[in-house]
Design a protein around this motif. Sequence first.
Motif, PDB file in Angstrom:
ATOM      1  N   ARG A 177       3.473   2.514   6.982  1.00 25.19           N
ATOM      2  CA  ARG A 177       4.113   3.058   5.774  1.00 25.19           C
ATOM      3  C   ARG A 177       4.215   1.993   4.688  1.00 25.19           C
ATOM      4  N   HIS A 178       4.625   0.772   5.070  1.00 24.04           N
ATOM      5  CA  HIS A 178       4.736  -0.293   4.079  1.00 24.04           C
ATOM      6  C   HIS A 178       3.368  -0.718   3.563  1.00 24.04           C
ATOM      7  N   ALA A 179       2.346  -0.639   4.410  1.00 21.53           N
ATOM      8  CA  ALA A 179       0.989  -0.937   3.928  1.00 21.53           C
ATOM      9  C   ALA A 179       0.604   0.036   2.811  1.00 21.53           C
ATOM     10  N   ALA A 180       0.911   1.326   3.016  1.00 25.72           N
ATOM     11  CA  ALA A 180       0.616   2.328   1.992  1.00 25.72           C
ATOM     12  C   ALA A 180       1.436   2.084   0.728  1.00 25.72           C
ATOM     13  N   ALA A 181       2.726   1.721   0.910  1.00 28.38           N
ATOM     14  CA  ALA A 181       3.602   1.476  -0.245  1.00 28.38           C
ATOM     15  C   ALA A 181       3.121   0.269  -1.042  1.00 28.38           C
ATOM     16  N   TRP A 182       2.712  -0.784  -0.358  1.00 30.46           N
ATOM     17  CA  TRP A 182       2.217  -1.974  -1.052  1.00 30.46           C
ATOM     18  C   TRP A 182       0.903  -1.688  -1.772  1.00 30.46           C
ATOM     19  N   LEU A 183       0.082  -0.822  -1.173  1.00 31.02           N
ATOM     20  CA  LEU A 183      -1.169  -0.450  -1.836  1.00 31.02           C
ATOM     21  C   LEU A 183      -0.868   0.334  -3.119  1.00 31.02           C
ATOM     22  N   PHE A 184       0.144   1.208  -3.073  1.00 33.29           N
ATOM     23  CA  PHE A 184       0.566   1.912  -4.284  1.00 33.29           C
ATOM     24  C   PHE A 184       1.025   0.919  -5.344  1.00 33.29           C
ATOM     25  N   PHE A 185       1.809  -0.070  -4.925  1.00 35.38           N
ATOM     26  CA  PHE A 185       2.268  -1.091  -5.870  1.00 35.38           C
ATOM     27  C   PHE A 185       1.089  -1.828  -6.493  1.00 35.38           C
ATOM     28  N   ALA A 186       0.097  -2.182  -5.666  1.00 32.77           N
ATOM     29  CA  ALA A 186      -1.057  -2.918  -6.175  1.00 32.77           C
ATOM     30  C   ALA A 186      -1.792  -2.123  -7.246  1.00 32.77           C
ATOM     31  N   LEU A 187      -1.945  -0.822  -7.022  1.00 31.32           N
ATOM     32  CA  LEU A 187      -2.646   0.015  -7.992  1.00 31.32           C
ATOM     33  C   LEU A 187      -1.790   0.262  -9.236  1.00 31.32           C
ATOM     34  N   ALA A 188      -0.509   0.623  -9.008  1.00 36.01           N
ATOM     35  CA  ALA A 188       0.361   0.971 -10.133  1.00 36.01           C
ATOM     36  C   ALA A 188       0.643  -0.232 -11.023  1.00 36.01           C
ATOM     37  N   SER A 189       0.802  -1.413 -10.423  1.00 31.38           N
ATOM     38  CA  SER A 189       1.123  -2.594 -11.222  1.00 31.38           C
ATOM     39  C   SER A 189      -0.037  -2.985 -12.137  1.00 31.38           C
ATOM     40  N   ALA A 227       1.349 -11.655  -6.450  1.00 32.56           N
ATOM     41  CA  ALA A 227      -0.109 -11.749  -6.384  1.00 32.56           C
ATOM     42  C   ALA A 227      -0.622 -11.416  -4.985  1.00 32.56           C
ATOM     43  N   SER A 228       0.097 -11.866  -3.951  1.00 29.20           N
ATOM     44  CA  SER A 228      -0.338 -11.590  -2.572  1.00 29.20           C
ATOM     45  C   SER A 228      -0.275 -10.110  -2.257  1.00 29.20           C
ATOM     46  N   THR A 229       0.663  -9.391  -2.906  1.00 33.41           N
ATOM     47  CA  THR A 229       0.761  -7.951  -2.708  1.00 33.41           C
ATOM     48  C   THR A 229      -0.300  -7.226  -3.519  1.00 33.41           C
ATOM     49  N   ALA A 230      -0.423  -7.606  -4.800  1.00 34.00           N
ATOM     50  CA  ALA A 230      -1.390  -6.951  -5.678  1.00 34.00           C
ATOM     51  C   ALA A 230      -2.832  -7.213  -5.244  1.00 34.00           C
ATOM     52  N   SER A 231      -3.068  -8.340  -4.574  1.00 31.98           N
ATOM     53  CA  SER A 231      -4.427  -8.664  -4.133  1.00 31.98           C
ATOM     54  C   SER A 231      -4.763  -8.050  -2.785  1.00 31.98           C
ATOM     55  N   LEU A 232      -3.866  -7.208  -2.271  1.00 32.81           N
ATOM     56  CA  LEU A 232      -4.064  -6.457  -1.030  1.00 32.81           C
ATOM     57  C   LEU A 232      -3.914  -7.309   0.221  1.00 32.81           C
ATOM     58  N   LEU A 233      -3.422  -8.548   0.090  1.00 32.99           N
ATOM     59  CA  LEU A 233      -3.228  -9.385   1.262  1.00 32.99           C
ATOM     60  C   LEU A 233      -2.122  -8.809   2.153  1.00 32.99           C
ATOM     61  N   LEU A 234      -0.963  -8.509   1.565  1.00 36.23           N
ATOM     62  CA  LEU A 234       0.136  -7.942   2.347  1.00 36.23           C
ATOM     63  C   LEU A 234      -0.201  -6.544   2.880  1.00 36.23           C
ATOM     64  N   PRO A 235      -0.773  -5.641   2.080  1.00 37.74           N
ATOM     65  CA  PRO A 235      -1.146  -4.341   2.641  1.00 37.74           C
ATOM     66  C   PRO A 235      -2.094  -4.443   3.827  1.00 37.74           C
ATOM     67  N   ALA A 236      -3.064  -5.348   3.745  1.00 35.96           N
ATOM     68  CA  ALA A 236      -4.022  -5.499   4.840  1.00 35.96           C
ATOM     69  C   ALA A 236      -3.328  -6.029   6.093  1.00 35.96           C
ATOM     70  N   ALA A 237      -2.410  -6.988   5.909  1.00 37.22           N
ATOM     71  CA  ALA A 237      -1.690  -7.545   7.057  1.00 37.22           C
ATOM     72  C   ALA A 237      -0.825  -6.487   7.722  1.00 37.22           C
ATOM     73  N   ALA A 238      -0.123  -5.680   6.906  1.00 38.02           N
ATOM     74  CA  ALA A 238       0.728  -4.629   7.463  1.00 38.02           C
ATOM     75  C   ALA A 238      -0.107  -3.567   8.161  1.00 38.02           C
ATOM     76  N   LEU A 239      -1.246  -3.226   7.594  1.00 39.34           N
ATOM     77  CA  LEU A 239      -2.134  -2.244   8.211  1.00 39.34           C
ATOM     78  C   LEU A 239      -2.636  -2.745   9.562  1.00 39.34           C
ATOM     79  N   ALA A 240      -3.014  -4.017   9.625  1.00 34.95           N
ATOM     80  CA  ALA A 240      -3.494  -4.591  10.888  1.00 34.95           C
ATOM     81  C   ALA A 240      -2.380  -4.615  11.932  1.00 34.95           C
ATOM     82  N   LEU A 241      -1.165  -5.009  11.506  1.00 35.05           N
ATOM     83  CA  LEU A 241      -0.038  -5.050  12.440  1.00 35.05           C
ATOM     84  C   LEU A 241       0.292  -3.667  12.968  1.00 35.05           C
ATOM     85  N   GLY A 242       0.377  -2.676  12.065  1.00 33.48           N
ATOM     86  CA  GLY A 242       0.700  -1.321  12.493  1.00 33.48           C
ATOM     87  C   GLY A 242      -0.345  -0.748  13.426  1.00 33.48           C
ATOM     88  N   GLY A 243      -1.611  -0.961  13.095  1.00 33.23           N
ATOM     89  CA  GLY A 243      -2.669  -0.459  13.961  1.00 33.23           C
ATOM     90  C   GLY A 243      -2.648  -1.098  15.340  1.00 33.23           C
TER      91      GLY A 243
END
Length: 354
Positions: free
Chosen positions: A239-251, A326-342
């Motif tokens: 869920r947080h991976a999806a939320a961070w991805l939304f932030f990256a796009l919206a920001s 920057a780490s969130t907008a560059s998809l670093l945090l979303p990718a990490a959360a996605l990997a952890l959740g999976g």
Amino acid sequence: SSQSCKRTAAKMASSDGVSKALSFLAMAVVGRCVRSRFTAVQIAGIQKLILDVMLPCMIFKALCAVKVGDAATWPVLGAGFVLWNLLAMRFFEPTARFQLATSAPGLSAMVFVKEFVGEGAAGKAALFDLPTKLYLIFLLPRLLRYYGDVDKETKKVRGDSSSLPWGSAATKLLGDPLNVAIASGLAMAATATSVEDLGFLGTAATALANAQTPVLFVLVGMKVNLAGARPVVALLALRHAAAWLFFALASRLALSHSEDDKVTLLFLCQAAVSVIGWSQMNKAADAGVRGYDLNFAFDIVGFSMPLAMALQTALCLTTDRSAYLASTASLLLPAAALALGGALLLAGGPPPPR
């Protein structure tokens, strides 16, 4: 300098926002310590008190404070976030899908926005939260009914007021404390009447609304299923991976270059799931809708709040917000959360039976 950074970190650590996050954890620990002194019936009574007394007062108070502002961007972002969550969570089973798609910025983000960004940002956050409130109160109950299991012969949900005469339907609707709170709150907002204008009644409603948080977190400590932590944390990570991805796009697409606006949006995207979602599932179950695991939904609420508070506190304590953003907008945090959740989902499997 290093001394300045230390002083800033110390100030943040002693701030209201961080103290509130730690107080929520302390309340849950208290509930965990005393749960053996309560029977299942008594715990159910506490839950009923939250759903029928404290939660309606909280919704009433929140609706009274709704005002239309000049900043059109933030309600649009809020509506987009609601739709984004619904689309991102559609692959999960119904309980997880609808509980994970909820958000509670007022409880788990607003205090941080107000303290660490400013009063003006808090106004923008309130506008962002408005579509979330409307979704939780008006649209979610219909989605739960549509996707739930209903009696195939009658095609009606027990308690559905649409099959009743007009007078009986109105009486039934007004007999629900949540419906009364919604109608009253919207009337107050439409007439620009504040809770303070109600005198002692407003004071009582405010006290009951404020009582929800401590009672809820004590109940979380009593009820949360620690044995099922792995699948719940996995779902929350996704869920947080999806939320961070939304932030990256919206920001990048919808916000100015203001760092304060981006920090505000990140606080809002990191908010916990909403207890109102669990409440609406309870109402649907009481009306005869099957297919939702209420205990699992409550576990999601219970684990989501401390996780969200940890993320909000991390954002508060960071001395280089630009790098964090920057780490969130560059998809670093979303990718990490996605990997952890999976990884947790693959390792943990489905939640244990209740």
